[in-house]
Scaffold this active site. Structure first.
Site, PDB file in Angstrom:
ATOM      1  N   ALA A 173      43.723  50.725  32.409  1.00 40.84           N
ATOM      2  CA  ALA A 173      42.823  49.807  31.797  1.00 40.84           C
ATOM      3  C   ALA A 173      42.281  48.989  32.824  1.00 40.84           C
ATOM      4  CB  ALA A 173      43.701  49.192  30.601  1.00 40.84           C
ATOM      5  N   LYS A 174      41.385  47.928  32.389  1.00 42.29           N
ATOM      6  CA  LYS A 174      40.735  46.939  33.459  1.00 42.29           C
ATOM      7  C   LYS A 174      40.262  45.998  32.316  1.00 42.29           C
ATOM      8  CE  LYS A 174      41.113  46.534  38.015  1.00 42.29           C
ATOM      9  NZ  LYS A 174      42.023  46.886  38.797  1.00 42.29           N
TER      10      LYS A 174
END
Ligand code: NAD
Length: 420
Positions: free
Chosen positions: A109-110
């Site tokens: 994720a980011k």
């Protein structure tokens, strides 16, 4: 972490090209490729923040999850004025591969906010962080998506996010973020973890390449959190740190720099410029220095088709994310330079984040020696697995790491099947 970085316009294209190369090698079928090229969830939030002068500003934030076939999503939160959705797509995908390379049970994720935090006061930054955390609480959680510090965010940012999330739940949820201060569930050793991981893979790489680490000449680009720590750790191993640099200045001493003195000088002068006992060196010249090991530890796109040919180091270890592009990879391969790719070399940070999450969930904490011992086990095993693939398939270490990582994620997707 306070990386001064502008995002590359083609980060996503590079990430997709790297994936496609390996998808060809692995013979992945088209449908699975589409799944793995796409973020599973993308949340965009536009939210107001009250400024100190009483006015309201609207900020845009994001949280993207790439793939969660192997476990909850994991990835950093960055504050940067140039942040784009495509950068986040690329960085979330890289997190999926990084977690899979070292075989920890997370997907990638980011997230982040389009903001230059230098323009905000501390209270404004806290209000922005708490509101952003509330907006993305639809996605984050200890079982779903665990955030961490990234560019321009730090342990204080994580403390605010943890507190905000906990206030909404009505009880303390320490495991929603990692990279927290130790007094609220952070892990011993997290601060140095990325650099320690780099040190452990360098020891392995030296063994493979028959280079004696003691006395080896090392150049480090980027004297920040990761670069300065890895330089110190390698000096403790007996290596000679012959060159370092930050965004403005570089230092070179072929006999090895006295890092304690350099650090004191840097703290006193807020700059490396003018340090005695060393010559100045430009960043470009540092990359081409005659040394055994080159460690790019600043930011992306430093080594490319134009300058990779000047690299004389026998080993390049990517402490930074994405410091070399595909043309540089080809040049290194042709010139017999051994590259340890980012998704392996700097995975120590996310690995100890995983340790922090595990300890939070169990409310049972380890000491730093235990953390480092377990980190060494994971990094050395991952290095060995990647190196074995590189030798068996006669590919470079980046391709090998991708074969391992993409293969693991693809297998998990296939095993789980398509719902419904
Ligand atoms: P940092 O901000 O602490 O340090 C970055 C350093 O690079 C600073 O000294 C800065 O002055 C220097 N720099 C900036 N531009 C430069 C240039 N043109 N030439 C030379 N030096 C330059 O950041 P950090 O936390 O050390 O992160 C460095 C890299 O490592 C980034 O690519 C980051 O994504 C990656 N990384 C960090 C972690 C972590 O745990 N901190 C984990 C994985 C990957």
């Amino acid at each position: 972490m306070t990386t001064e970085t502008d995002q590359s316009p083609n980060l996503l294209q590079t990430a997709r090209n790297q994936f496609n190369n390996v998808a060809d090698i692995l013979g992945l079928e088209t449908g699975l490729r589409k799944v793995l090229l796409t973020c599973k969830r993308e949340l965009t939030v536009n939210f107001p923040v009250q400024m100190d002068n009483g006015t309201a500003e609207v900020y845009t934030g994001y949280r993207f999850q790439h793939n969660v076939a192997r476990g909850p999503a994991k990835g950093g939160i960055r504050y940067h004025p140039g942040l784009t959705p495509d950068d986040l797509r690329a960085l979330a995908m890289l997190m999926t591969w990084k977690c899979a390379t070292v075989d920890i049970p997370y997907g990638g994720a980011k997230g982040g906010v389009v903001v230059d935090p230098k323009n905000l006061s501390q209270p404004e930054l806290e209000r922005l962080t708490r509101r952003y955390a509330t907006e993305i609480s639809l996605m984050i959680g200890p079982d779903t998506d665990i955030a961490a510090p990234d560019v321009n965010t730090d342990s204080q940012t994580m403390a605010w996010i943890m507190d905000t999330y906990s206030m909404q739940k009505g009880y303390s949820v320490t495991a929603v973020v990692t990279g927290k201060p130790i007094n609220i569930g952070g892990a011993e050793g997290r601060g140095e973890a990325t650099a320690r991981g780099v040190q452990y893979v360098i020891r392995e790489a030296c063994r493979e390449k028959n280079i004696q680490l003691e006395g080896a000449k090392i150049a480090v680009q980027g004297f920040g959190n990761v670069g300065a720590t890895v330089a110190r750790l390698l000096a403790e191993d007996g290596a000679l740190i012959v060159a370092i640099s930050d965004s403005a200045n570089g230092l070179y001493n072929p006999q090895g720099l006295d890092l304690k003195n350099v650090t004191i000088y840097q703290q006193e002068h807020h700059s490396l410029a003018g340090y005695p006992n060393a010559d100045g060196i430009s960043n470009q010249d540092l990359l081409g220095l005659d040394c055994d090991i080159l460690i790019p530890a600043a930011f992306e796109n430093q080594l490319n088709g134009q300058n990779a040919g000047q690299v004389k180091a026998k080993i390049v270890v990517e402490a930074a994310n994405g410091p070399s592009n595909l043309e540089a990879d080809r040049v290194f391969h042709d010139n017999g330079i051994f590259l340890v790719p980012d998704i392996l070399a700097n995975a120590g940070g996310v690995t100890v984040s995983y340790f922090e999450w595990v300890q939070d969930l169990q409310s049972f904490f380890w000491n730093e020696a235990e953390t480092n011992r377990r980190l060494n086990t994971i990094m050395s095993k991952a290095f060995g697995e990647v190196h074995k693939i590189a030798q068996e398939r006669k590919v470079d270490m980046r391709t090998a790491a991708y074969i391992l990582a993409v293969g693991r994620v693809a297998e998990a997707c296939l095993t789980r099947g398509i719902y419904p």
